[in-house]
Design a protein around this motif. Structure first.
Motif, PDB file in Angstrom:
ATOM      1  N   ASP A 135      -5.963   0.897 -11.744  1.00 15.14           N
ATOM      2  CA  ASP A 135      -4.572   0.597 -11.300  1.00 15.14           C
ATOM      3  C   ASP A 135      -4.689  -0.092  -9.588  1.00 15.14           C
ATOM      4  O   ASP A 135      -3.848   0.212  -9.018  1.00 15.14           O
ATOM      5  CB  ASP A 135      -3.961   2.139 -10.871  1.00 15.14           C
ATOM      6  CG  ASP A 135      -4.998   3.014 -10.206  1.00 15.14           C
ATOM      7  OD1 ASP A 135      -6.022   2.404  -9.851  1.00 15.14           O
ATOM      8  OD2 ASP A 135      -4.609   4.105  -9.956  1.00 15.14           O
ATOM      9  N   LYS A 136      -5.765  -0.620  -9.502  1.00 17.72           N
ATOM     10  CA  LYS A 136      -6.029  -1.271  -8.336  1.00 17.72           C
ATOM     11  C   LYS A 136      -6.856  -2.737  -8.201  1.00 17.72           C
ATOM     12  O   LYS A 136      -7.572  -2.852  -9.260  1.00 17.72           O
ATOM     13  CB  LYS A 136      -6.731  -0.350  -7.277  1.00 17.72           C
ATOM     14  CG  LYS A 136      -7.950   0.064  -7.730  1.00 17.72           C
ATOM     15  CD  LYS A 136      -8.327   1.502  -7.086  1.00 17.72           C
ATOM     16  CE  LYS A 136      -9.787   2.025  -7.438  1.00 17.72           C
ATOM     17  NZ  LYS A 136     -10.131   3.188  -6.743  1.00 17.72           N
TER      18      LYS A 136
ATOM     19  N   GLU B  43      -5.799  -2.886  -3.156  1.00 16.80           N
ATOM     20  CA  GLU B  43      -4.459  -3.103  -3.234  1.00 16.80           C
ATOM     21  C   GLU B  43      -4.033  -2.540  -4.662  1.00 16.80           C
ATOM     22  O   GLU B  43      -4.855  -2.599  -5.509  1.00 16.80           O
ATOM     23  CB  GLU B  43      -4.000  -4.514  -3.261  1.00 16.80           C
ATOM     24  CG  GLU B  43      -4.385  -5.356  -1.940  1.00 16.80           C
ATOM     25  CD  GLU B  43      -4.220  -6.842  -2.029  1.00 16.80           C
ATOM     26  OE1 GLU B  43      -3.866  -7.500  -3.146  1.00 16.80           O
ATOM     27  OE2 GLU B  43      -4.048  -7.640  -1.043  1.00 16.80           O
ATOM     28  N   ALA B  44      -2.655  -2.362  -4.438  1.00 10.53           N
ATOM     29  CA  ALA B  44      -2.157  -1.832  -5.803  1.00 10.53           C
ATOM     30  C   ALA B  44      -1.857  -3.137  -6.492  1.00 10.53           C
ATOM     31  O   ALA B  44      -1.770  -4.279  -6.206  1.00 10.53           O
ATOM     32  CB  ALA B  44      -0.647  -1.463  -5.509  1.00 10.53           C
TER      33      ALA B  44
END
Lengths: 578, 196
Positions: A2-3, A20-21
């Motif tokens: 998820d990053k 970061e996302a």
């Protein structure tokens, strides 16, 4: 997953990392991730070895889960070899480990102000970047020895050899295998040179304390994975031929067909092919205590690799692939498996693409630097590359540069990338893909499942020229999609012949994501990837004139069939009409 | 020259290497490929249809086994299904066969001139492994020098399990056999097995 980890090498005070996302890149993996980021973020006209290029490393969508065959990892950037977009992918352990650490991509950007070499450690606690100049000009095997010493035998690694540090256009990036050896490579297009230009020598991945990625719909995923494995095991190619002989099972067959490029693509059959064949290789490997059946990463059920021991029974290298054996073997007139295995080991250690190096040496032989069939001369030429001598630097920048420097006309490249082990005059359909793929000559670009199975483009009549073009397009779309999942492309054979196995793949992806998935969705993903890549190349200055085979393929008949490449330029230009 | 090799039955599979890269048979020719393989070579029809997915006749990939005729001097290669897109293109009648149309076998005019002739046979991959022992037992023609080289390359421990015999004569040891000059001499070899 998820990053995204961004490693900014050019920051004041030294490299910095930012997590970061996913943002606009959510849902992407593998080639879809690398090509989308490169297309959006890299200025197409930048220098490939400059600060504006970015190196993107992305596990496949399914990597890190227990889905069988899901351990491929993609590397993307602007290629120093072709000048266009590049995605090179690899097996090995890092895809699974990086995914379990939660990263959908590592993006290395900028350039350090100093000449230091950097090492990146990624584990459950975060990311650490340190200088480590003790690694300078070490081969990949020596680098991994240091990794073992410092971090133990559970971690895996991504590294470059001297070729990457010297920023050669044939430089690869190595990924460690199940035995922690640097035998798996993202080979094509000079991705190792881009890593070298960022000053990064080594990335160590440690997933201790992390667990496998869990599917959104465990029951559906489990059932689909079971059907998937059964489908792969019952198919004669994925369940028998590849495990028994590896990809080198193709040597005898392609040679028999007269499509085995020999002595720098000057003829289509090699007298010594039988000595290089998968059948001979398997016998040799097992007789020396090696393995003819082995996986390149955990979760592989096809097991198309192996272990190649030397005459004394000591490990020399992994089982060389068909393309490697062809490039360093028949393409150079060499019929000795031990020589080829030694060259493979050197390529892996220096960090070089075996196809590019075999073809470059073939061109050098044509130029008169050595005789075809001279095994020792081939070894000596490759040593020069590892040492970075002036001649070695020419060869290490690929066949196109080698041909240009030595005035050779017969240089088998498209977009400056060397052709693999199938002569496009004998198998003209593969020539369409060589010519038009965004990657430069690439046998895997149009490798995958049929148009009709994926429901792309309707039924194709392959007996007509436009049918060849249509099918090449559809194959490229399907391949781009498979490359995004993290699945090994060799699954294509089972998917091709067994619709229920293709459905099982769709169900695995759907069961994992929790979202419904159709064949149309897969083809749309593939098309989106190709569009992004084509768009990047167009902005980098590529035109239809770059989608061509070298002229001599249309002029020089290939023995034994005496055929030339017949597909017209007009037909080639129709491949990307979507 | 005719020879018989006797080998302990457990070791028969190790002898299939004798058949690589090719061997010859004398059989009826001028007939279609399927009839030749099934009736002259003795390959079961189901195996031929299902297992042998890739066929080359004189280096040309074959799609229609009923119209391709085997002639005196033909070279016939048989293989299982192959990996890769290019491997798939070579499958008989496969959906990618058009990709290699330029080199495909186009079929022959029917001939009523069936006769006996020599055919070179190449068995690859799983087909070699599976059909090889049967061919060795029914007998094939191989270059004598190649037979010697093959036996020479085997470890001593394996050589202890084989006997070389003239078909009508006294046994000779492998070493005595290897001492003869048989280069460029075609030998008819038949392998017999015995329980050890």
């Amino acid at each position: 997953m998820d990053k995204i980890l961004r490693v900014k090498m050019g920051e004041e005070g030294g490299p910095k990392t930012v997590v970061e996302a996913l943002g606009e890149y959510a849902g992407l993996g593998g080639r879809a991730m690398t090509s989308t980021i490169v297309s959006k973020e890299v200025p197409p006209l930048c220098h490939p070895l400059g600060e504006d290029n970015k190196l993107v490393i992305a596990p496949g969508m399914l990597s890190g889960s227990v889905a069988a065959m899901s351990g491929r990892i993609s590397v993307g950037c602007k290629s120093p070899l072709t000048g266009g977009i590049k995605e090179a992918n690899s097996g090995g352990q890092p895809s699974q480990v990086l995914a379990r650490l939660g990263y959908a991509a590592i993006v290395i950007e900028g350039q350090p102000a100093d000449d230091n070499l950097y090492k990146i450690l990624i584990n459950k606690d975060g990311v650490e970047i340190t200088t480590d100049n003790s690694l300078k000009m070490l081969g990949n095997y020596a680098v991994i020895d240091k990794v073992k010493e410092a971090y133990g035998d559970k971690v895996c690694a991504i590294s470059i050899g001297p070729a990457g540090e010297m920023k050669m256009s044939a430089a690869s990036i190595a990924f460690t295998d199940m035995e922690q050896r640097p035998t798996r490579h993202a080979g094509r297009g000079g991705v190792g040179a881009v890593m070298g230009s960022k000053g990064v020598k080594l990335i160590v991945l440690d997933d201790e304390g992390m667990s496998k990625r869990q599917p959104a719909d465990p029951d559906k995923f489990r059932e689909a994975n079971k059907a998937w494995v059964q489908g792969l095991k019952k198919h004669p190619v994925t369940g028998e031929g590849l495990p028994a002989y590896g990809t080198n099972v193709l040597t005898n067959v392609v040679n028999e067909a007269g499509g085995y490029p020999t002595n720098n693509f000057s003829t289509g059959q090699f007298d010594g092919a039988s000595k290089l064949s998968g059948e001979t290789q398997a016998e040799l490997e097992t007789s020396r205590g090696g393995l003819a059946t082995h996986g390149c990463h955990k979760g592989c059920v096809i097991q198309c690799s192996g272990i190649f021991n030397d005459k004394d029974g000591n490990f020399l290298t992994k089982q060389p692939e068909y393309e490697t054996i062809w490039a360093h073997g028949g393409n150079c007139g060499i019929d000795d498996l031990d020589t080829v295995a030694q060259l493979d080991r050197m390529d892996d250690d220096f960090g070089l693409d075996t196809i590019e190096m075999g073809v470059a040496i073939g061109v050098a032989m044509e130029a008169g630097l050595a005789k075809f069939g001279d095994a020792q001369a081939a070894i000596n030429l490759l040593k020069e590359v590892g040492e970075g001598t002036p001649l070695g630097r020419i060869l290490g920048n690929g066949a196109a540069v080698t041909g240009q420097v030595f005035g050779v006309e017969r240089v088998p490249v498209v977009k400056k990338q060397s052709m693999p082990a199938y002569d496009p005059r004998a198998v003209q359909g593969i020539g369409v893909t060589y010519a038009t793929t965004t990657m430069g000559a690439d046998h895997t670009a149009g490798y995958s499942v049929t148009a009709n199975l994926l429901g792309v483009g309707g039924n194709v009549d392959g007996t007509k020229p436009e049918g060849q073009v249509e099918l090449s397009k559809n194959l490229q779309i399907a391949t781009a999609a498979i490359d995004s999942t993290g699945m090994c492309l060799f699954i294509a054979f089972a998917i091709l012949d067994q619709p229920e196995t293709f459905q099982a793949l769709l169900d695995i992806i759907s069961g994992f994501s929790g979202q419904p998935l159709t064949a149309d969705d897969v083809s749309n993903l593939g098309m989106a990837v190709l569009k992004a890549e084509r768009d990047f190349n167009a902005r980098a200055g590529f035109t239809a004139k770059d989608d061509r085979l070298p002229e001599y393929f249309k002029k020089e008949p290939l023995a034994p069939h005496n055929v030339t490449f017949q597909v017209s330029d007009e037909d080639l230009d129709k491949v990307f009409d979507f | 020259m005719e020879l018989s090799i006797a080998v302990a039955d457990d070791h028969l599979p190790k002898l299939v290497g004798l058949l690589a890269p090719w061997f010859s048979v004398r059989a009826q020719v001028g007939i279609d490929l399927k009839t030749f393989v099934c009736e002259q070579l003795g390959v079961h029809e189901v195996y031929f249809e299902e297992r042998i997915q890739t066929i080359f006749l004189d280096s040309k990939p074959v799609d229609d086994v009923a119209t391709a005729l085997v002639h005196d001097g033909s070279v016939l290669a048989l293989s299982a299904a192959m990996p890769g897109l290019v491997g798939a293109t070579f499958r008989k009648g496969g959906q990618y066969s058009w990709m290699r149309k330029a080199i495909s076998h186009g079929g022959d005019e029917k001939s009523d001139q069936a006769a006996h002739g020599w055919v070179t046979v190449k068995l690859f991959n799983m087909v070699l492994k599976e059909l090889g022992p049967g061919f060795l037992e029914q007998g094939v023609w191989i270059d004598g020098g190649r037979v010697q080289a093959f036996i020479n390359s085997q470890p001593q421990v394996f050589r202890q399990h084989i006997q070389v015999l003239p078909l009508e004569g006294l046994p000779v040891s492998p070493d005595e056999f290897l001492g003869q000059d048989l280069s460029d001499t075609s030998i008819f070899i038949k392998v017999r097995t015995f329980a050890e």
